[in-house]
Design an enzyme around this catalytic site. Structure first.
Site, PDB file in Angstrom:
ATOM      1  N   VAL A   1       0.447  -0.922  -0.019  1.00 37.65           N
ATOM      2  CA  VAL A   1      -0.197  -0.434  -0.121  1.00 37.65           C
ATOM      3  C   VAL A   1       1.125   1.281  -0.169  1.00 37.65           C
ATOM      4  CG1 VAL A   1      -1.647   1.484   1.147  1.00 37.65           C
ATOM      5  CG2 VAL A   1      -2.009  -1.087   0.823  1.00 37.65           C
ATOM      6  N   GLU A   2       1.529   1.032   0.902  1.00 36.88           N
ATOM      7  CA  GLU A   2       2.512   2.467   0.990  1.00 36.88           C
ATOM      8  C   GLU A   2       3.902   2.929  -0.400  1.00 36.88           C
ATOM      9  OE1 GLU A   2       2.985   4.525   3.567  1.00 36.88           O
ATOM     10  OE2 GLU A   2       1.419   3.722   5.004  1.00 36.88           O
ATOM     11  N   THR A   3       4.567   1.674  -0.346  1.00 38.88           N
ATOM     12  CA  THR A   3       5.035   2.080  -1.828  1.00 38.88           C
ATOM     13  C   THR A   3       5.413   1.302  -3.223  1.00 38.88           C
ATOM     14  OG1 THR A   3       7.132   0.885  -1.028  1.00 38.88           O
ATOM     15  CG2 THR A   3       6.680   3.029  -0.157  1.00 38.88           C
TER      16      THR A   3
ATOM     17  N   TYR B   1      -7.487   2.355   4.892  1.00 39.67           N
ATOM     18  CA  TYR B   1      -6.318   2.081   4.908  1.00 39.67           C
ATOM     19  C   TYR B   1      -6.249   0.264   5.383  1.00 39.67           C
ATOM     20  CZ  TYR B   1      -1.125   2.596   5.494  1.00 39.67           C
ATOM     21  OH  TYR B   1       0.053   1.694   5.170  1.00 39.67           O
TER      22      TYR B   1
END
Length: 512
Positions: free
Chosen positions: A304-306, A490
């Site tokens: 999800v982040e990178t 999230y």
């Protein structure tokens, strides 16, 4: 009688005249002027304080026209000797300065070469670890093979995803050649110049860092090269124009959670996640054993982040933090504190502060840690002596440590769908900020629709979509995921992405 007296008087007058003439023409003995001894002057004495030698006065019985001329000559000789001595001292000091400078340059070159050699060593070790992990996977696959020559070969099992290529992909990093720490890069300036020269808050930050051991000239040199970024300021302006922290996450198509979820749970992302898991399986297993956090949630966070290192950010971290402090005044103290922690990180981990890159808000590495989170939760998981969030192995350990420190409960469920039998559900407060007991939820017609393992309070989740609200019950571990990002959407996306990736990884990670 009178004539005799006159003769005697004349003789006496002549003798006195002769005596006076002799006294006036008597030579005066010239003395050698005194000189200043070089050995008597201390080596550290400033040149301006070297005393000039004064000649001792010549005592004469009578004034003479030759005395002033002789004294002047002696004084001039003394002044020239003192000036020559001062010139000699200047030359000696300049020679010493040149010697010190040459020694300093030699030492800097030695440090640079040592750092380059250390980096090569670390790269070789990482390549060896990757090769060992690949060998271990091959051995495990061979052990699972069963040869039955009397039976026909079984058809290969079909899977519902396209397996990712197994070619080794170079690790992406946001900086290169991180050598030195304090003083790295030979940054130096006499004062603060550049974009932030007129910002008292930045000067205050420099004062605070100087009290923590940084050289002030070094800080002036670093911060003078940091630039105010208009593109980052515009991102913040648009963010707050849409509601800022009060805005709820929405999908691009207005479809609520399904639209948000669709950004991450794509076939391509699932394949990339499985490829990452295969490459770092040994480290994920070790993190799960050490911290009690299942591998799927570590992989889900990175995805999800990178996208597992594909989107690490393009902004210099220091410039992002300083620009944000100026562009968002009501959060200036937060970003200046993050800038302070960032500088401390670059010193302890021997990084050039103007090289690491991250998000527009200053988040760093595979897990997008802010510098304060780095300070509290980052770990050196590969044992090379450096906590490096741009290194996927250190990032795996750091994310697991973050969850463990926030109260992750090993073996407990995260979230389950809910069954609703009452209209009370639609008016009940929901989200990770509101807690219920399972008994209270049941009284309102909301019960778990699947088996679960959890204790304590629970959270009612009503994830919106075009047709209404999708009911879920989240437990303690769901709340822990929201500590990473304060959003129900999230946390649910991390949960679903990680578990979807795990389904096709292998039998050693069977469904729990």
């Amino acid at each position: 009688m009178k004539s005799g007296r006159a003769l005697l008087k004349y003789s006496l007058a002549a003798m006195c005249a002769s005596t006076l003439v002799g006294c006036g023409s008597a030579p005066v003995a010239d003395k050698e002027p005194e000189t200043v001894s070089v050995a008597a002057i201390p080596e550290s004495a400033p040149l301006a304080e070297i005393p000039e030698a004064e000649p001792k006065p010549t005592v004469v019985a009578r004034p003479s026209v030759a005395t002033p001329s002789t004294t002047t000559v002696a004084r001039n000789n003394t002044n020239r000797a003192a000036e020559a001595l001062r010139e000699q001292r200047r030359a000696e000091l300049e020679a010493k300065r040149m010697e010190y400078h040459q020694r300093w340059e030699t030492e800097q070159q030695r440090k640079l070469l040592a750092a380059q050699a250390e980096k090569q060593r670390q790269l070789r070790e990482r390549e060896q670890l990757a090769a060992q992990a690949e060998l271990q996977r091959n051995l495990q696959q061979r052990q699972q093979l069963v040869i039955r020559p009397t039976r026909p070969r079984a058809q290969p099992r079909k899977v519902n995803y396209a397996p990712a290529p197994r070619a080794q992909i170079p690790m992406q990093v946001a900086y290169a050649d991180p050598v030195g720490g304090q003083g790295n890069g030979n940054y130096s300036a006499a004062s603060l110049t550049g974009s932030f020269a007129g910002q008292p808050a930045v000067l205050s930050l420099i004062d605070k860092l100087a009290r923590k051991g940084f050289e002030r000239d070094y800080l002036y040199g670093v911060f003078s090269q940091a630039q105010y970024r208009d593109d980052i300021a515009q991102i913040w302006a648009k963010y707050y124009a849409k509601g800022g922290e009060d805005a709820k996450p929405k999908g691009s198509g207005g479809g609520g959670y399904p639209s948000y979820r669709g950004k991450f749970l794509t076939p391509g992302n699932v394949a990339k996640g499985r490829n990452f898991w295969g490459r770092y399986a040994a480290h994920l297993m070790r993190a799960e054993q050490q911290y009690g956090v299942p591998a799927e949630y570590i992989v889900g966070i990175m995805g999800v982040e990178t996208r597992w290192g594909e989107i690490l950010g393009k902004h210099r971290v220091l410039e992002a933090l300083l620009t944000s402090a100026v562009a968002v005044p009501h959060r200036a103290n937060f970003f200046l504190g993050e800038a302070e922690n960032f500088m401390l990180m670059t010193r302890s981990e021997r990084m050039d502060p103007l090289i690491p890159k991250g998000s527009y808000a200053g988040a760093m590495g595979y897990g997008q840690f802010m510098p304060s989170s780095f300070k509290s939760y980052a770990v050196d998981f590969d044992g090379d002596g450096i906590r490096d969030l741009w290194n996927p192995v250190d990032a795996i350990g750091s994310i697991a440590n973050y969850f463990a420190r926030h109260g992750w409960r090993p073996g407990e469920s995260v979230v389950v769908p809910a069954s609703v039998s009452s209209n009370n559900y639609y008016s009940m407060p929901d989200g990770f900020k509101t807690k219920y007991s399972l008994g209270n939820l049941a009284q309102n017609g909301v019960v778990p629709a699947q088996p679960y393992r959890a204790s304590g309070s629970a959270h009612l989740l009503a994830l919106s979509h075009d047709g209404g609200k999708m009911p879920f019950i989240g437990f303690n571990n769901f709340y822990v995921i929201t500590r990473y990002n304060h959003s129900n959407y999230y946390a649910m996306a991390v949960h679903e992405l990680g578990n979807t990736i795990k389904q096709g990884v292998g039998t050693i990670y069977a469904q729990r």
